[in-house]
Design a protein around this motif. Structure first.
Motif, short mmCIF file in Angstrom:
data_model
loop_
_atom_site.label_atom_id
_atom_site.label_comp_id
_atom_site.label_asym_id
_atom_site.label_seq_id
_atom_site.Cartn_x
_atom_site.Cartn_y
_atom_site.Cartn_z
N GLU A 240 -16.27 -0.68 -0.34
CA GLU A 240 -17.04 -0.80 0.64
C GLU A 240 -16.97 -2.22 1.35
O GLU A 240 -17.13 -2.32 2.47
CB GLU A 240 -18.90 -0.90 0.16
CG GLU A 240 -19.84 -0.82 1.40
CD GLU A 240 -21.19 -0.65 0.62
OE1 GLU A 240 -21.76 -1.67 1.17
OE2 GLU A 240 -21.43 0.01 -0.33
N ASP A 241 -16.48 -3.11 0.68
CA ASP A 241 -16.29 -4.62 1.30
C ASP A 241 -14.86 -4.54 1.79
O ASP A 241 -14.43 -5.64 2.27
CB ASP A 241 -16.43 -5.64 0.33
CG ASP A 241 -17.95 -5.73 -0.25
OD1 ASP A 241 -18.80 -5.27 0.54
OD2 ASP A 241 -18.31 -6.46 -1.18
N GLU A 242 -14.08 -3.48 2.01
CA GLU A 242 -12.92 -3.43 2.70
C GLU A 242 -11.75 -3.64 1.71
O GLU A 242 -10.68 -3.89 2.47
CB GLU A 242 -12.92 -3.86 3.97
CG GLU A 242 -14.22 -3.54 4.97
CD GLU A 242 -14.31 -3.97 6.40
OE1 GLU A 242 -13.36 -5.08 6.55
OE2 GLU A 242 -14.85 -3.70 7.04
N HIS A 243 -11.76 -4.11 0.59
CA HIS A 243 -10.61 -4.36 -0.22
C HIS A 243 -9.57 -3.51 -0.52
O HIS A 243 -8.59 -3.56 -0.79
CB HIS A 243 -11.09 -5.45 -1.50
CG HIS A 243 -11.86 -6.38 -1.18
ND1 HIS A 243 -11.24 -7.65 -0.87
CD2 HIS A 243 -13.25 -6.65 -1.36
CE1 HIS A 243 -12.24 -8.55 -0.63
NE2 HIS A 243 -13.42 -8.06 -1.11
N TYR A 244 -10.16 -2.14 -0.19
CA TYR A 244 -9.23 -1.01 -0.32
C TYR A 244 -8.84 -0.41 1.00
O TYR A 244 -8.09 0.67 1.08
CB TYR A 244 -9.73 0.12 -1.29
CG TYR A 244 -9.92 -0.10 -2.70
CD1 TYR A 244 -8.86 0.49 -3.33
CD2 TYR A 244 -10.87 -0.86 -3.30
CE1 TYR A 244 -8.81 0.46 -4.85
CE2 TYR A 244 -10.84 -1.08 -4.87
CZ TYR A 244 -9.75 -0.36 -5.62
OH TYR A 244 -9.95 -0.52 -6.79
N ASP A 245 -9.18 -1.06 1.95
CA ASP A 245 -8.86 -0.51 3.28
C ASP A 245 -7.34 -0.38 3.55
O ASP A 245 -6.79 0.78 3.96
CB ASP A 245 -9.38 -1.30 4.45
CG ASP A 245 -10.99 -1.00 4.74
OD1 ASP A 245 -11.46 -0.33 3.94
OD2 ASP A 245 -11.24 -1.69 5.65
N GLU A 246 -6.42 -1.49 3.41
CA GLU A 246 -4.88 -1.32 3.37
C GLU A 246 -4.38 -0.14 2.72
O GLU A 246 -3.52 0.31 3.10
CB GLU A 246 -4.40 -2.69 3.12
CG GLU A 246 -2.99 -2.75 3.64
CD GLU A 246 -2.28 -4.12 3.44
OE1 GLU A 246 -1.06 -4.16 3.64
OE2 GLU A 246 -3.11 -5.05 3.00
N TRP A 247 -4.88 -0.03 1.56
CA TRP A 247 -4.33 0.96 0.57
C TRP A 247 -4.62 2.47 1.20
O TRP A 247 -3.83 3.44 1.25
CB TRP A 247 -4.88 0.91 -0.86
CG TRP A 247 -4.61 1.85 -1.92
CD1 TRP A 247 -5.48 2.78 -2.36
CD2 TRP A 247 -3.34 2.46 -2.26
NE1 TRP A 247 -4.72 3.48 -3.34
CE2 TRP A 247 -3.37 3.33 -3.30
CE3 TRP A 247 -1.97 1.71 -2.12
CZ2 TRP A 247 -2.39 3.69 -3.83
CZ3 TRP A 247 -0.97 2.31 -2.74
CH2 TRP A 247 -1.10 3.37 -3.57
N ASP A 248 -5.94 2.67 1.88
CA ASP A 248 -6.41 3.72 2.17
C ASP A 248 -5.62 4.06 3.53
O ASP A 248 -5.36 5.19 3.76
CB ASP A 248 -7.97 3.79 2.61
CG ASP A 248 -8.80 3.63 1.22
OD1 ASP A 248 -8.45 4.14 0.24
OD2 ASP A 248 -9.99 3.32 1.51
N LEU A 249 -5.27 3.22 4.39
CA LEU A 249 -4.54 3.36 5.48
C LEU A 249 -3.19 3.88 5.06
O LEU A 249 -2.50 4.37 6.03
CB LEU A 249 -4.56 1.90 6.45
CG LEU A 249 -5.80 1.62 7.24
CD1 LEU A 249 -5.78 0.34 7.77
CD2 LEU A 249 -6.24 2.51 8.21
N ALA A 250 -2.72 3.13 3.92
CA ALA A 250 -1.13 3.56 3.50
C ALA A 250 -1.51 5.20 2.96
O ALA A 250 -0.23 5.47 2.35
CB ALA A 250 -0.73 2.64 2.67
N GLY A 251 -2.40 5.87 3.24
CA GLY A 251 -2.45 7.20 2.55
C GLY A 251 -2.65 6.84 1.06
O GLY A 251 -2.30 8.21 0.50
N GLN A 252 -2.90 5.97 0.36
CA GLN A 252 -3.32 5.83 -1.10
C GLN A 252 -1.83 6.44 -1.99
O GLN A 252 -1.62 6.86 -2.72
CB GLN A 252 -4.15 6.74 -1.70
CG GLN A 252 -5.55 6.52 -1.23
CD GLN A 252 -6.73 7.20 -1.50
OE1 GLN A 252 -6.66 7.70 -2.64
NE2 GLN A 252 -7.65 7.56 -0.63
N GLY A 253 -0.77 5.58 -1.09
CA GLY A 253 0.69 5.74 -1.75
C GLY A 253 1.60 7.05 -0.93
O GLY A 253 1.22 7.17 0.32
N ILE A 254 2.08 7.67 -1.78
CA ILE A 254 2.97 8.72 -1.29
C ILE A 254 2.49 10.07 -1.92
O ILE A 254 2.19 10.39 -2.81
CB ILE A 254 4.58 8.47 -1.75
CG1 ILE A 254 4.90 7.35 -1.34
CG2 ILE A 254 5.49 9.80 -1.42
CD1 ILE A 254 6.24 6.60 -1.91
#
Length: 330
Positions: free
Chosen positions: A301-315
């Motif tokens: 919620e505090d956006e620490h996963y945002d970059e991972w989510d934007l990357a599609g959570q991987g391949i």
């Protein structure tokens, strides 16, 4: 040190043709988008569903207050690599020197982490990239102190990991990729030292793995293993040990006929006895699990996963083999 009676179940091997059968397999696309799902709820082990993207069973988590102390830091990064036929994406989240405050408990986090790695290998055929292997791993860890209402842990070390791997070779007569091997595993390890409790130290390790391989005749061979080791040292100098190990093998004509007997009662008996001897301390571990689930949800919620989510959570997992869900075989 005086040692109490051991509870040991010897390693056994299930015979072929067991009348009690049960589907052992994995869901198509289980690790798609880089996620790996846990399947150990049936044996009541905590710390195997910490991923904030998996909301199952997280409707009534405790209210928490998360605050840093000293040089408290929260950091998350995503890195990617792409070479000739090789594609990798990795996510690392780390929290150090933070406190979780809840009603009736406090947890000092020396380190809390979540890492995920996803890798895809391809070959080029007639100008088209053909996937030949896919691997996804997810790991969580905790080091710190937990003071709860039921028990006080002077130190706790927790590590859990899940992963799965696909390998293919060639095409069948219909032009579809042929699964050469598949692997899946889950591991959880917990160790701690208690204060003001009849237990001084404890440790447990649980691991389950499943491998499916095609042999030279074109048939599949299924290998599965499950193990549990537990130790509890009491303040009166007594120790109690808990152990279970099982190796399983079964041949299968094709992916649709992968089946073998259910997990023996001995495993669940050893787990239940370990939990019973832990008593209130086990209940407090379950409470801490709920708090850590809430922490990771808060971090998302505090956006620490945002970059991972934007990357599609991987391949995304490119394979769609007809394999039933992993969580049906535990």
């Amino acid at each position: 040190m005086e040692v109490a009676e051991m509870n040991v179940v010897n390693t056994t091997h299930w015979p072929f043709g067991s009348e009690e059968s049960f589907i052992l397999s994995t869901e198509p696309g289980l690790a798609s988008q880089g996620g790996v799902s846990s399947s150990i709820d049936q044996v009541d082990l905590p710390f195997l569903n910490l991923d904030p993207h998996d909301l199952e069973g997280k409707e009534d988590l405790p209210d928490i207050e998360l605050r840093g102390f000293w040089d408290g830091v929260i950091d998350s990064t995503v890195s990617a690599y792409q070479g000739a036929g090789s594609h990798e994406v990795e996510f690392n989240l780390s929290m150090v020197n933070h406190e979780i405050a809840t009603r009736g408990s406090a947890t000092l986090i020396s380190e809390l982490y979540h890492t995920q790695q996803v890798a895809l290998e391809t070959i080029s055929m007639h100008g088209t990239d053909i996937p030949v292997s896919y691997e996804a791993r997810s790991a969580f860890g905790f080091e710190g102190v937990h003071i709860g209402q039921a028990a006080q842990f002077q130190h706790l070390s927790i590590a859990s990991e899940q992963g799965e791997m696909f390998d293919v070779h060639g095409f069948d007569t219909n032009g579809d990729l042929v699964l050469a091997s598949y692997g899946y595993y889950e591991v959880v390890e917990i160790a701690g030292k208690l204060h003001q409790n009849r237990i001084s130290d404890f440790a447990l390790s649980f691991e389950v793995s499943f491998e499916l391989e095609m042999n030279e005749t074109g048939l599949y061979e299924v290998f599965a293993a499950v193990s549990f080791d537990g130790q509890i040292d009491f303040n009166d100098g007594m120790s109690r040990y808990f152990e279970f190990e099982e190796d399983m093998y079964f041949p299968a004509r094709d992916l649709g006929s992968v089946e073998f007997g259910p997990l023996p009662d001995g495993l669940f008996q050893q787990l239940a006895m370990f939990q019973a001897h832990m008593g209130d301390a086990w209940d407090e571990l379950v409470s801490l699990n709920d708090q850590l689930e809430a922490v990771f949800l808060q971090l998302r919620e505090d956006e620490h996963y945002d970059e991972w989510d934007l990357a599609g959570q991987g391949i995304e997992n490119p394979f769609t083999f007809d394999l039933p869900p992993v969580d049906q075989w535990l």
